[in-house]
Design a protein around this motif. Structure first.
Motif, PDB file in Angstrom:
ATOM      1  N   GLY A  55     -22.239  11.851   3.790  1.00 48.75           N
ATOM      2  CA  GLY A  55     -22.346  10.672   2.950  1.00 48.75           C
ATOM      3  C   GLY A  55     -23.737  10.237   2.531  1.00 48.75           C
ATOM      4  O   GLY A  55     -24.704  10.356   3.271  1.00 48.75           O
ATOM      5  N   PHE A  56     -23.807   9.745   1.310  1.00 45.74           N
ATOM      6  CA  PHE A  56     -25.031   9.179   0.775  1.00 45.74           C
ATOM      7  C   PHE A  56     -24.609   8.064  -0.158  1.00 45.74           C
ATOM      8  O   PHE A  56     -23.899   8.296  -1.142  1.00 45.74           O
ATOM      9  CB  PHE A  56     -25.836  10.254   0.034  1.00 45.74           C
ATOM     10  CG  PHE A  56     -27.225   9.825  -0.342  1.00 45.74           C
ATOM     11  CD1 PHE A  56     -28.118   9.368   0.619  1.00 45.74           C
ATOM     12  CD2 PHE A  56     -27.648   9.879  -1.651  1.00 45.74           C
ATOM     13  CE1 PHE A  56     -29.402   8.974   0.276  1.00 45.74           C
ATOM     14  CE2 PHE A  56     -28.936   9.500  -2.009  1.00 45.74           C
ATOM     15  CZ  PHE A  56     -29.812   9.051  -1.040  1.00 45.74           C
ATOM     16  N   SER A  57     -25.021   6.843   0.148  1.00 45.28           N
ATOM     17  CA  SER A  57     -24.489   5.691  -0.574  1.00 45.28           C
ATOM     18  C   SER A  57     -25.208   5.381  -1.886  1.00 45.28           C
ATOM     19  O   SER A  57     -24.777   4.517  -2.621  1.00 45.28           O
ATOM     20  CB  SER A  57     -24.504   4.455   0.336  1.00 45.28           C
ATOM     21  OG  SER A  57     -25.811   4.196   0.794  1.00 45.28           O
ATOM     22  N   CYS A  71     -33.400   7.927   3.817  1.00 48.14           N
ATOM     23  CA  CYS A  71     -32.151   8.195   4.526  1.00 48.14           C
ATOM     24  C   CYS A  71     -31.486   9.486   4.050  1.00 48.14           C
ATOM     25  O   CYS A  71     -30.625  10.019   4.744  1.00 48.14           O
ATOM     26  CB  CYS A  71     -31.204   7.015   4.417  1.00 48.14           C
ATOM     27  SG  CYS A  71     -30.862   6.483   2.738  1.00 48.14           S
ATOM     28  N   HIS A  72     -31.912  10.019   2.900  1.00 47.22           N
ATOM     29  CA  HIS A  72     -31.350  11.288   2.430  1.00 47.22           C
ATOM     30  C   HIS A  72     -31.738  12.437   3.353  1.00 47.22           C
ATOM     31  O   HIS A  72     -31.127  13.496   3.303  1.00 47.22           O
ATOM     32  CB  HIS A  72     -31.801  11.576   0.985  1.00 47.22           C
ATOM     33  CG  HIS A  72     -33.275  11.717   0.817  1.00 47.22           C
ATOM     34  ND1 HIS A  72     -34.105  10.623   0.679  1.00 47.22           N
ATOM     35  CD2 HIS A  72     -34.079  12.815   0.780  1.00 47.22           C
ATOM     36  CE1 HIS A  72     -35.357  11.045   0.551  1.00 47.22           C
ATOM     37  NE2 HIS A  72     -35.361  12.366   0.605  1.00 47.22           N
ATOM     38  N   ARG A  73     -32.704  12.244   4.228  1.00 40.98           N
ATOM     39  CA  ARG A  73     -33.139  13.286   5.160  1.00 40.98           C
ATOM     40  C   ARG A  73     -32.293  13.321   6.431  1.00 40.98           C
ATOM     41  O   ARG A  73     -32.566  14.107   7.333  1.00 40.98           O
ATOM     42  CB  ARG A  73     -34.614  13.084   5.517  1.00 40.98           C
ATOM     43  CG  ARG A  73     -35.523  13.237   4.316  1.00 40.98           C
ATOM     44  CD  ARG A  73     -36.979  13.020   4.659  1.00 40.98           C
ATOM     45  NE  ARG A  73     -37.768  12.973   3.433  1.00 40.98           N
ATOM     46  CZ  ARG A  73     -38.937  12.357   3.321  1.00 40.98           C
ATOM     47  NH1 ARG A  73     -39.472  11.754   4.362  1.00 40.98           N
ATOM     48  NH2 ARG A  73     -39.572  12.355   2.169  1.00 40.98           N
ATOM     49  N   VAL A  74     -31.272  12.492   6.516  1.00 38.25           N
ATOM     50  CA  VAL A  74     -30.378  12.482   7.676  1.00 38.25           C
ATOM     51  C   VAL A  74     -29.078  13.175   7.267  1.00 38.25           C
ATOM     52  O   VAL A  74     -28.475  12.834   6.253  1.00 38.25           O
ATOM     53  CB  VAL A  74     -30.122  11.047   8.177  1.00 38.25           C
ATOM     54  CG1 VAL A  74     -29.224  11.057   9.405  1.00 38.25           C
ATOM     55  CG2 VAL A  74     -31.461  10.358   8.499  1.00 38.25           C
ATOM     56  N   VAL A  75     -28.700  14.179   8.071  1.00 38.44           N
ATOM     57  CA  VAL A  75     -27.557  15.031   7.744  1.00 38.44           C
ATOM     58  C   VAL A  75     -26.572  15.071   8.905  1.00 38.44           C
ATOM     59  O   VAL A  75     -26.859  14.569   9.991  1.00 38.44           O
ATOM     60  CB  VAL A  75     -28.031  16.463   7.381  1.00 38.44           C
ATOM     61  CG1 VAL A  75     -28.890  16.440   6.120  1.00 38.44           C
ATOM     62  CG2 VAL A  75     -28.795  17.106   8.523  1.00 38.44           C
ATOM     63  N   GLY A  76     -25.430  15.712   8.666  1.00 38.28           N
ATOM     64  CA  GLY A  76     -24.383  15.808   9.666  1.00 38.28           C
ATOM     65  C   GLY A  76     -24.768  16.685  10.855  1.00 38.28           C
ATOM     66  O   GLY A  76     -25.779  17.383  10.842  1.00 38.28           O
ATOM     67  N   LEU A 107     -32.663  15.416  -4.007  1.00 41.34           N
ATOM     68  CA  LEU A 107     -33.859  14.920  -3.318  1.00 41.34           C
ATOM     69  C   LEU A 107     -34.347  15.929  -2.282  1.00 41.34           C
ATOM     70  O   LEU A 107     -35.552  16.209  -2.193  1.00 41.34           O
ATOM     71  CB  LEU A 107     -33.555  13.574  -2.644  1.00 41.34           C
ATOM     72  CG  LEU A 107     -33.246  12.416  -3.593  1.00 41.34           C
ATOM     73  CD1 LEU A 107     -32.685  11.236  -2.812  1.00 41.34           C
ATOM     74  CD2 LEU A 107     -34.472  12.017  -4.386  1.00 41.34           C
ATOM     75  N   LEU A 108     -33.426  16.489  -1.514  1.00 40.71           N
ATOM     76  CA  LEU A 108     -33.814  17.468  -0.493  1.00 40.71           C
ATOM     77  C   LEU A 108     -34.381  18.736  -1.122  1.00 40.71           C
ATOM     78  O   LEU A 108     -35.361  19.295  -0.620  1.00 40.71           O
ATOM     79  CB  LEU A 108     -32.632  17.781   0.429  1.00 40.71           C
ATOM     80  CG  LEU A 108     -32.247  16.637   1.376  1.00 40.71           C
ATOM     81  CD1 LEU A 108     -30.914  16.930   2.058  1.00 40.71           C
ATOM     82  CD2 LEU A 108     -33.343  16.384   2.393  1.00 40.71           C
ATOM     83  N   ARG A 109     -33.778  19.190  -2.215  1.00 40.06           N
ATOM     84  CA  ARG A 109     -34.310  20.370  -2.918  1.00 40.06           C
ATOM     85  C   ARG A 109     -35.724  20.100  -3.418  1.00 40.06           C
ATOM     86  O   ARG A 109     -36.609  20.933  -3.262  1.00 40.06           O
ATOM     87  CB  ARG A 109     -33.413  20.747  -4.103  1.00 40.06           C
ATOM     88  CG  ARG A 109     -32.261  21.625  -3.741  1.00 40.06           C
ATOM     89  CD  ARG A 109     -31.577  22.153  -5.020  1.00 40.06           C
ATOM     90  NE  ARG A 109     -30.157  22.017  -4.871  1.00 40.06           N
ATOM     91  CZ  ARG A 109     -29.386  21.073  -5.408  1.00 40.06           C
ATOM     92  NH1 ARG A 109     -29.882  20.165  -6.200  1.00 40.06           N
ATOM     93  NH2 ARG A 109     -28.107  21.042  -5.187  1.00 40.06           N
ATOM     94  N   LEU A 110     -35.927  18.944  -4.024  1.00 40.38           N
ATOM     95  CA  LEU A 110     -37.240  18.584  -4.540  1.00 40.38           C
ATOM     96  C   LEU A 110     -38.282  18.581  -3.411  1.00 40.38           C
ATOM     97  O   LEU A 110     -39.420  19.000  -3.606  1.00 40.38           O
ATOM     98  CB  LEU A 110     -37.196  17.204  -5.203  1.00 40.38           C
ATOM     99  CG  LEU A 110     -38.533  16.674  -5.700  1.00 40.38           C
ATOM    100  CD1 LEU A 110     -39.005  17.468  -6.908  1.00 40.38           C
ATOM    101  CD2 LEU A 110     -38.434  15.211  -6.048  1.00 40.38           C
ATOM    102  N   GLU A 111     -37.872  18.142  -2.240  1.00 37.25           N
ATOM    103  CA  GLU A 111     -38.789  18.059  -1.103  1.00 37.25           C
ATOM    104  C   GLU A 111     -38.994  19.407  -0.415  1.00 37.25           C
ATOM    105  O   GLU A 111     -39.779  19.497   0.520  1.00 37.25           O
ATOM    106  CB  GLU A 111     -38.277  17.042  -0.095  1.00 37.25           C
ATOM    107  CG  GLU A 111     -38.307  15.627  -0.631  1.00 37.25           C
ATOM    108  CD  GLU A 111     -37.793  14.605   0.355  1.00 37.25           C
ATOM    109  OE1 GLU A 111     -37.319  14.981   1.453  1.00 37.25           O
ATOM    110  OE2 GLU A 111     -37.858  13.411   0.020  1.00 37.25           O
TER     111      GLU A 111
END
Length: 167
Positions: free
Chosen positions: A139-141, A127-132, A152-156
């Motif tokens: 938000g990220f819970s 779900c971290h791959r979903v953005v505004g 996470l996005l930087r690592l990917e």
């Protein structure tokens, strides 16, 4: 041998806590490894998850293990949203609106946001791959919030220029 109720597996940067009930993984918590302590004796599933996490952290395909997830508390829409997450490649993102359209609910961006917030298996269902809407970090819970999402996005390998706030 009975399965532990909770198991922590730690990589170099990230940690995952498996919450078990009746032989099913009810939830996975994502946290910083520095804030976590790995469980002394890991189940076979936890060992497989740790190996996948270590591969993920070195930018190799993680080959996440096929864990016995409990989806019983999720609605059909939430299950469909989680399934769609698995099709977003590492380093790529989708907006809440794009996800809603993919799920056949073009005006359902807020419903997608609620589904992401209810995701019981972060990282494995990314779900971290979903953005505004404007590709901004929203938000990220998981533990660590937006900073965890950015890490996470930087690592990917997500591209900074395409994602405002991913410095």
């Amino acid at each position: 041998m009975s399965r532990p109720q909770r198991e922590w597996v730690c990589g170099a940067t990230f940690a995952l806590r498996l919450d078990w009930r009746d032989g099913l993984v009810r939830r996975i918590e994502l946290a910083w490894a520095a804030d976590s302590r790995e469980t002394d004796i890991l189940s076979g599933e936890a060992r497989a998850l740790k190996a996948a996490l270590l591969r993920y952290e070195t930018r190799c395909p993680p080959d996440w293990p096929d864990l016995p997830f409990d989806f019983s508390g999720l609605s059909e829409f939430q299950k469909a949203a989680l399934d769609a997450l698995r099709r977003i490649p590492p380093g790529a993102t989708r907006t809440y609106g794009e996800m809603a359209a993919l799920l056949g609910r073009p005006k359902g961006a807020q419903a997608v946001g609620r589904a992401m917030a209810a995701n019981p298996f972060p990282l494995l269902y990314p779900c971290h791959r979903v953005v505004g809407a404007n590709r901004a970090m929203t938000g990220f819970s998981a533990s660590g919030g937006i900073e965890m999402k950015k890490a996470l996005l930087r690592l990917e390998g997500a591209e900074q220029g395409l994602l405002p706030g991913l410095e």
